[in-house]
Motif scaffolding. Structure first.
Motif, PDB file in Angstrom:
ATOM      1  N   VAL A 111      -9.269  88.457 -10.697  1.00  0.00           N
ATOM      2  CA  VAL A 111      -8.950  87.057 -11.028  1.00  0.00           C
ATOM      3  C   VAL A 111      -8.577  86.913 -12.516  1.00  0.00           C
ATOM      4  CG1 VAL A 111      -9.879  84.703 -11.134  1.00  0.00           C
ATOM      5  CG2 VAL A 111     -10.250  86.112  -9.096  1.00  0.00           C
ATOM      6  N   PRO A 112      -9.306  87.573 -13.433  1.00  0.00           N
ATOM      7  CA  PRO A 112      -8.894  87.435 -14.842  1.00  0.00           C
ATOM      8  C   PRO A 112      -7.456  87.899 -15.073  1.00  0.00           C
ATOM      9  CG  PRO A 112     -11.072  88.424 -14.696  1.00  0.00           C
ATOM     10  CD  PRO A 112     -10.549  88.349 -13.293  1.00  0.00           C
ATOM     11  N   ARG A 113      -7.039  88.977 -14.410  1.00  0.00           N
ATOM     12  CA  ARG A 113      -5.663  89.448 -14.585  1.00  0.00           C
ATOM     13  C   ARG A 113      -4.666  88.443 -14.000  1.00  0.00           C
ATOM     14  NH1 ARG A 113      -6.872  95.764 -13.264  1.00  0.00           N
ATOM     15  NH2 ARG A 113      -9.008  94.990 -13.104  1.00  0.00           N
ATOM     16  N   ALA A 114      -5.057  87.839 -12.891  1.00  0.00           N
ATOM     17  CA  ALA A 114      -4.177  86.825 -12.284  1.00  0.00           C
ATOM     18  C   ALA A 114      -4.004  85.650 -13.246  1.00  0.00           C
ATOM     19  CB  ALA A 114      -4.752  86.361 -10.956  1.00  0.00           C
ATOM     20  N   ILE A 115      -5.105  85.228 -13.863  1.00  0.00           N
ATOM     21  CA  ILE A 115      -5.031  84.103 -14.813  1.00  0.00           C
ATOM     22  C   ILE A 115      -4.178  84.505 -16.014  1.00  0.00           C
ATOM     23  CG2 ILE A 115      -6.382  82.669 -16.408  1.00  0.00           C
ATOM     24  CD1 ILE A 115      -8.596  82.615 -14.313  1.00  0.00           C
ATOM     25  N   LYS A 116      -4.373  85.735 -16.466  1.00  0.00           N
ATOM     26  CA  LYS A 116      -3.578  86.198 -17.617  1.00  0.00           C
ATOM     27  C   LYS A 116      -2.081  86.127 -17.291  1.00  0.00           C
ATOM     28  CE  LYS A 116      -4.388  88.419 -21.222  1.00  0.00           C
ATOM     29  NZ  LYS A 116      -5.422  88.743 -21.985  1.00  0.00           N
ATOM     30  N   ASN A 117      -1.701  86.540 -16.110  1.00  0.00           N
ATOM     31  CA  ASN A 117      -0.286  86.471 -15.714  1.00  0.00           C
ATOM     32  C   ASN A 117       0.237  85.043 -15.736  1.00  0.00           C
ATOM     33  OD1 ASN A 117       0.236  89.110 -15.406  1.00  0.00           O
ATOM     34  ND2 ASN A 117       0.339  89.119 -13.169  1.00  0.00           N
ATOM     35  N   VAL A 118      -0.581  84.115 -15.246  1.00  0.00           N
ATOM     36  CA  VAL A 118      -0.166  82.702 -15.240  1.00  0.00           C
ATOM     37  C   VAL A 118       0.036  82.241 -16.679  1.00  0.00           C
ATOM     38  CG1 VAL A 118      -0.907  80.341 -14.712  1.00  0.00           C
ATOM     39  CG2 VAL A 118      -1.284  82.167 -13.038  1.00  0.00           C
ATOM     40  N   GLN A 119      -0.890  82.616 -17.564  1.00  0.00           N
ATOM     41  CA  GLN A 119      -0.765  82.180 -18.961  1.00  0.00           C
ATOM     42  C   GLN A 119       0.445  82.814 -19.647  1.00  0.00           C
ATOM     43  OE1 GLN A 119      -4.770  83.081 -20.256  1.00  0.00           O
ATOM     44  NE2 GLN A 119      -5.411  80.950 -19.986  1.00  0.00           N
ATOM     45  N   LEU A 120       0.719  84.077 -19.327  1.00  0.00           N
ATOM     46  CA  LEU A 120       1.894  84.738 -19.904  1.00  0.00           C
ATOM     47  C   LEU A 120       3.175  84.053 -19.439  1.00  0.00           C
ATOM     48  CD1 LEU A 120       1.001  88.543 -19.622  1.00  0.00           C
ATOM     49  CD2 LEU A 120       1.270  87.177 -21.714  1.00  0.00           C
ATOM     50  N   PHE A 121       3.199  83.716 -18.158  1.00  0.00           N
ATOM     51  CA  PHE A 121       4.361  83.023 -17.585  1.00  0.00           C
ATOM     52  C   PHE A 121       4.569  81.683 -18.299  1.00  0.00           C
ATOM     53  CE2 PHE A 121       6.777  80.695 -14.405  1.00  0.00           C
ATOM     54  CZ  PHE A 121       7.592  81.669 -13.845  1.00  0.00           C
TER      55      PHE A 121
ATOM     56  N   ALA B 161      -5.270  68.069  -6.451  1.00  0.00           N
ATOM     57  CA  ALA B 161      -4.321  68.753  -5.563  1.00  0.00           C
ATOM     58  C   ALA B 161      -3.761  69.991  -6.247  1.00  0.00           C
ATOM     59  CB  ALA B 161      -3.190  67.802  -5.185  1.00  0.00           C
ATOM     60  N   ALA B 162      -3.387  69.848  -7.519  1.00  0.00           N
ATOM     61  CA  ALA B 162      -2.825  70.994  -8.242  1.00  0.00           C
ATOM     62  C   ALA B 162      -3.884  72.080  -8.437  1.00  0.00           C
ATOM     63  CB  ALA B 162      -2.260  70.545  -9.591  1.00  0.00           C
ATOM     64  N   MET B 163      -5.108  71.662  -8.750  1.00  0.00           N
ATOM     65  CA  MET B 163      -6.157  72.661  -8.989  1.00  0.00           C
ATOM     66  C   MET B 163      -6.479  73.439  -7.703  1.00  0.00           C
ATOM     67  SD  MET B 163      -6.578  72.435 -12.187  1.00  0.00           S
ATOM     68  CE  MET B 163      -4.921  71.796 -12.332  1.00  0.00           C
ATOM     69  N   VAL B 164      -6.459  72.745  -6.579  1.00  0.00           N
ATOM     70  CA  VAL B 164      -6.704  73.425  -5.299  1.00  0.00           C
ATOM     71  C   VAL B 164      -5.605  74.458  -5.056  1.00  0.00           C
ATOM     72  CG1 VAL B 164      -6.714  73.085  -2.783  1.00  0.00           C
ATOM     73  CG2 VAL B 164      -8.018  71.534  -4.246  1.00  0.00           C
ATOM     74  N   ASN B 165      -4.360  74.040  -5.260  1.00  0.00           N
ATOM     75  CA  ASN B 165      -3.253  74.977  -5.040  1.00  0.00           C
ATOM     76  C   ASN B 165      -3.295  76.137  -6.032  1.00  0.00           C
ATOM     77  OD1 ASN B 165      -1.477  74.237  -2.777  1.00  0.00           O
ATOM     78  ND2 ASN B 165      -1.477  72.257  -3.821  1.00  0.00           N
ATOM     79  N   ASN B 166      -3.652  75.834  -7.270  1.00  0.00           N
ATOM     80  CA  ASN B 166      -3.727  76.911  -8.259  1.00  0.00           C
ATOM     81  C   ASN B 166      -4.794  77.933  -7.852  1.00  0.00           C
ATOM     82  OD1 ASN B 166      -1.766  75.570  -9.600  1.00  0.00           O
ATOM     83  ND2 ASN B 166      -2.989  75.014 -11.386  1.00  0.00           N
ATOM     84  N   ALA B 167      -5.906  77.431  -7.328  1.00  0.00           N
ATOM     85  CA  ALA B 167      -6.975  78.340  -6.903  1.00  0.00           C
ATOM     86  C   ALA B 167      -6.485  79.248  -5.773  1.00  0.00           C
ATOM     87  CB  ALA B 167      -8.197  77.533  -6.448  1.00  0.00           C
ATOM     88  N   VAL B 168      -5.781  78.661  -4.820  1.00  0.00           N
ATOM     89  CA  VAL B 168      -5.280  79.463  -3.693  1.00  0.00           C
ATOM     90  C   VAL B 168      -4.263  80.490  -4.199  1.00  0.00           C
ATOM     91  CG1 VAL B 168      -3.982  79.384  -1.513  1.00  0.00           C
ATOM     92  CG2 VAL B 168      -5.748  77.677  -1.982  1.00  0.00           C
ATOM     93  N   PHE B 169      -3.419  80.069  -5.146  1.00  0.00           N
ATOM     94  CA  PHE B 169      -2.449  81.018  -5.709  1.00  0.00           C
ATOM     95  C   PHE B 169      -3.172  82.146  -6.437  1.00  0.00           C
ATOM     96  CE2 PHE B 169       0.016  82.670  -9.260  1.00  0.00           C
ATOM     97  CZ  PHE B 169       1.056  83.236  -8.550  1.00  0.00           C
ATOM     98  N   LEU B 170      -4.158  81.802  -7.261  1.00  0.00           N
ATOM     99  CA  LEU B 170      -4.868  82.847  -8.033  1.00  0.00           C
ATOM    100  C   LEU B 170      -5.529  83.853  -7.092  1.00  0.00           C
ATOM    101  CD1 LEU B 170      -6.614  80.789 -10.881  1.00  0.00           C
ATOM    102  CD2 LEU B 170      -4.675  82.374 -11.113  1.00  0.00           C
ATOM    103  N   HIS B 171      -6.094  83.363  -6.009  1.00  0.00           N
ATOM    104  CA  HIS B 171      -6.748  84.227  -5.019  1.00  0.00           C
ATOM    105  C   HIS B 171      -5.740  85.217  -4.437  1.00  0.00           C
ATOM    106  CE1 HIS B 171      -8.526  84.692  -0.803  1.00  0.00           C
ATOM    107  NE2 HIS B 171      -9.523  85.080  -1.571  1.00  0.00           N
ATOM    108  N   GLY B 172      -4.587  84.702  -4.010  1.00  0.00           N
ATOM    109  CA  GLY B 172      -3.574  85.585  -3.429  1.00  0.00           C
ATOM    110  C   GLY B 172      -2.974  86.512  -4.469  1.00  0.00           C
ATOM    111  N   HIS B 173      -2.726  85.976  -5.646  1.00  0.00           N
ATOM    112  CA  HIS B 173      -2.108  86.776  -6.705  1.00  0.00           C
ATOM    113  C   HIS B 173      -3.070  87.886  -7.150  1.00  0.00           C
ATOM    114  CE1 HIS B 173       0.765  87.722  -9.752  1.00  0.00           C
ATOM    115  NE2 HIS B 173      -0.007  87.368 -10.757  1.00  0.00           N
ATOM    116  N   ALA B 174      -4.352  87.565  -7.211  1.00  0.00           N
ATOM    117  CA  ALA B 174      -5.344  88.589  -7.575  1.00  0.00           C
ATOM    118  C   ALA B 174      -5.287  89.733  -6.554  1.00  0.00           C
ATOM    119  CB  ALA B 174      -6.746  87.977  -7.625  1.00  0.00           C
TER     120      ALA B 174
END
Ligand SMILES: NC(=O)C1=CN([C@@H]2O[C@H](COP(=O)(O)OP(=O)(O)OC[C@H]3O[C@@H](n4cnc5c(N)ncnc54)[C@H](O)[C@@H]3O)[C@@H](O)[C@H]2O)[C@@H](O)CC1
Ligand SMILES: [K+]
Length: 513
Positions: free
Chosen positions: A497-507, A461-474
């Motif tokens: 997508v890599p920049r979106a992931i980087k933001n999540v990791q920075l957060f 469930a979390a991975m699905v939501n994370n994917a949807v967030f990364l898509h929108g955030h990208a």
């Protein structure tokens, strides 16, 4: 962040009052103060404001806001549209307002000078509304419809329902809404959402304990939720450990779709990706995605040939399988979807044309026990649920909830404010993303991100939501940087997508500090 129905909000109020002993007047004081502070923050030079107050608790908030603004040096006139039967905390706060030396006036549509105020605060109707706006509130709504003065709604724009009920023919169109404690479902549903303007949720000091009993309808899933569940990659990562994925799609008229999805899967964490497509598409896909291996499917003039259905897909060898991007609707595609449903031991994602066949594969769907993720847009959802796209959009939460529970799938109902539902019916709604996503191919990117993400952790469930967030955030990052919501193409989206992931990791890092 919790998303609630009007009933849940009422129940939380009741529990806070009856079981915890918070006075209703206190909750209203908190609400009014928090809303006033937000208004001051939004309009820093504000000198003169008007409050239009109703006869329920929303009106009560209005009196508290006016008193608070006055104590901050902002002159504030209160007009009561109706005060018939004003009672309880609302009456208490009106009295407090009066005893503080102010006099509320009766609202008169013909003499109200909307343009003389810096802000008009709409505290007429909140979650207690039912049906069309009735007199005398209808006239006040009309007056507010004609002014250019910014309108800030308290909790909910007057007239707008809290849930999936119809939006009345006239309601207040706010520039901003200060939502009290928790957003209501309609803040994520069109056309209601368009009435809210910018939304700001403020705490009214509701004790957390009440939510265990009051429950919530959904959560809003954003950066905070994503970073809290985003898995940290192990230092000794091995490509096999971060998941093997299989992607099936492509046809002669949708030759680029697998490449878009494959790129997104690899950029979202897939360790080893195999792309299965009609043989000749390999030559155009490989230069775009050199990292994927291929399973070449027998073809006839760029389309799946009859013997493609008996290919050795090895469905049971992958952690996750995605079927759909550019797949087409030949009967061979249906057989591949059928096999994927039956043979995929890991997580199966069905998208686009793969969804087209589902209503004909009811038995396979009901017999599947391993996780299944469906990613319909409203048109595809209508096809799955046997209804119309209009009905889907009106009842996005309830319909998605029913379908996911009935079929036991994780359902990603796309569209502005994508809703993800688990097989148990738990829902999360997303606000990341922009109009740039309303383009062919952006669904292929999402499928790719999902494929890359779901293999990262057991919490599907979390991975699905994370994917949807990364898509929108990208998409949001793309539009903030060199793209616009006109220009954003799906293949470009994947590169964000890599920049979106980087933001999540920075957060994540900042939170750990
Ligand atoms: N403890 C609480 O209940 C708290 C409530 N709060 C506020 O209270 C609001 C909900 O208060 P209420 O439940 O009193 O309801 P509202 O204040 O939203 O409105 C209720 C009133 O509107 C009338 N009404 C209903 N439908 C109508 C229509 N179609 N046309 C015209 N009038 C209509 C009803 O007869 C009733 O008098 C929330 O939105 C929030 O602003 C906050 O003060 C925080 C605490
Ligand atoms: K309101």
């Amino acid at each position: 962040m919790r998303v609630v129905t009007a009933e849940q909000m009422r129940e939380a109020d009741r529990l806070a009052i009856e079981e915890i002993g918070m006075k209703e007047e206190l909750l209203m004081e908190n609400a009014g103060r928090a809303a006033a502070a937000k208004i001051i923050e939004l309009y820093p030079g504000l000198q003169y404001a008007a409050v239009l107050a109703g006869k329920g608790n929303n009106g009560g908030d209005g009196y508290t806001i006016a008193r608070t603004l006055e104590s901050e040096g902002i002159r504030t006139d209160v007009y009561f549209v109706s005060s018939d039967g004003l009672k309880g905390a609302a009456l208490y706060h009106r009295t407090l307002y009066e005893k503080s030396g102010f006099t509320p006036r009766q609202f008169d549509p013909s003499s109200f000078q909307a343009d003389s105020y810096g802000v008009i605060i709409d505290a007429m109707l909140g979650t207690g509304i039912k049906g069309e706006v009735k007199p005398p509130f209808d006239k006040a709504v009309q007056v507010l419809g004609k002014t250019d003065t910014p309108i800030v709604a308290v909790d909910i724009p007057s007239g707008i329902p809290s849930g999936e009920e119809d939006v009345p023919s006239s309601a207040v169109k706010a520039d901003a809404t200060v939502i009290l404690e928790s957003p209501k479902l309609s803040a994520y549903l069109f056309p209601a959402k368009e009435y809210y303007g910018q939304t700001h949720t403020v705490s009214i000091g509701m004790p957390n304990a009440v939510w265990h009993k009051a429950g919530n309808e959904a959560v809003e899933w954003g950066m905070t939720e994503t970073s809290a569940s985003f898995p940290v990659r192990k230092e000794n990562a091995h490509k096999g450990r971060h998941g093997r994925g299989l992607l099936i799609g492509g046809s002669k008229n949708m030759a680029g779709a697998p490449a878009i999805a494959a790129l997104a899967a690899l950029e979202s964490g897939a360790g080893l990706l195999t792309t299965a497509l009609p043989e000749s598409l390999m030559y155009t896909t490989a230069p775009l995605v050199p990292e994927t291996t291929f399973l070449r499917l027998p073809e006839k003039e760029g389309e799946l040939a009859e013997d493609s259905v008996s290919s050795d897909f090895g469905f049971d060898r992958y952690d996750a399988v995605a079927v759909g991007p550019g797949l087409g609707r030949l009967k061979e595609a249906k057989e591949i979807v059928r096999r994927a449903l039956v043979e995929t031991a890991g997580i199966l994602i069905l998208d686009a044309d793969a969804l087209y066949w589902l209503p004909e594969l009811e038995q396979e769907l009901s017999e599947r026990t391993a996780p299944l993720i469906l990613t319909p847009h409203p048109g595809e959802m209508a096809h799955l649920a046997g209804t119309t796209p209009g009905e889907v959009n009106k009842h996005r939460f309830s319909l998605a909830g029913q379908y996911a529970r009935k079929t036991g799938c994780y359902l990603v109902l796309k569209g502005a404010n994508t809703i993800c539902t688990t097989p148990e019916g738990d829902q999360a709604v997303h606000t990341s993303g922009n109009a740039g996503l309303a383009k062919g191919g952006s669904g292929d990117t999402l499928t790719g991100i999902l494929l890359g993400q779901v293999m990262q952790d057991e919490d599907t469930a979390a991975m699905v939501n994370n994917a949807v967030f990364l898509h929108g955030h990208a998409a949001d990052l793309a539009v903030e940087q060199e793209e616009t919501d006109y220009s954003l193409r799906a293949s470009k989206l994947a590169s964000y997508v890599p920049r979106a992931i980087k933001n999540v990791q920075l957060f994540q890092e900042n939170r750990r500090r």
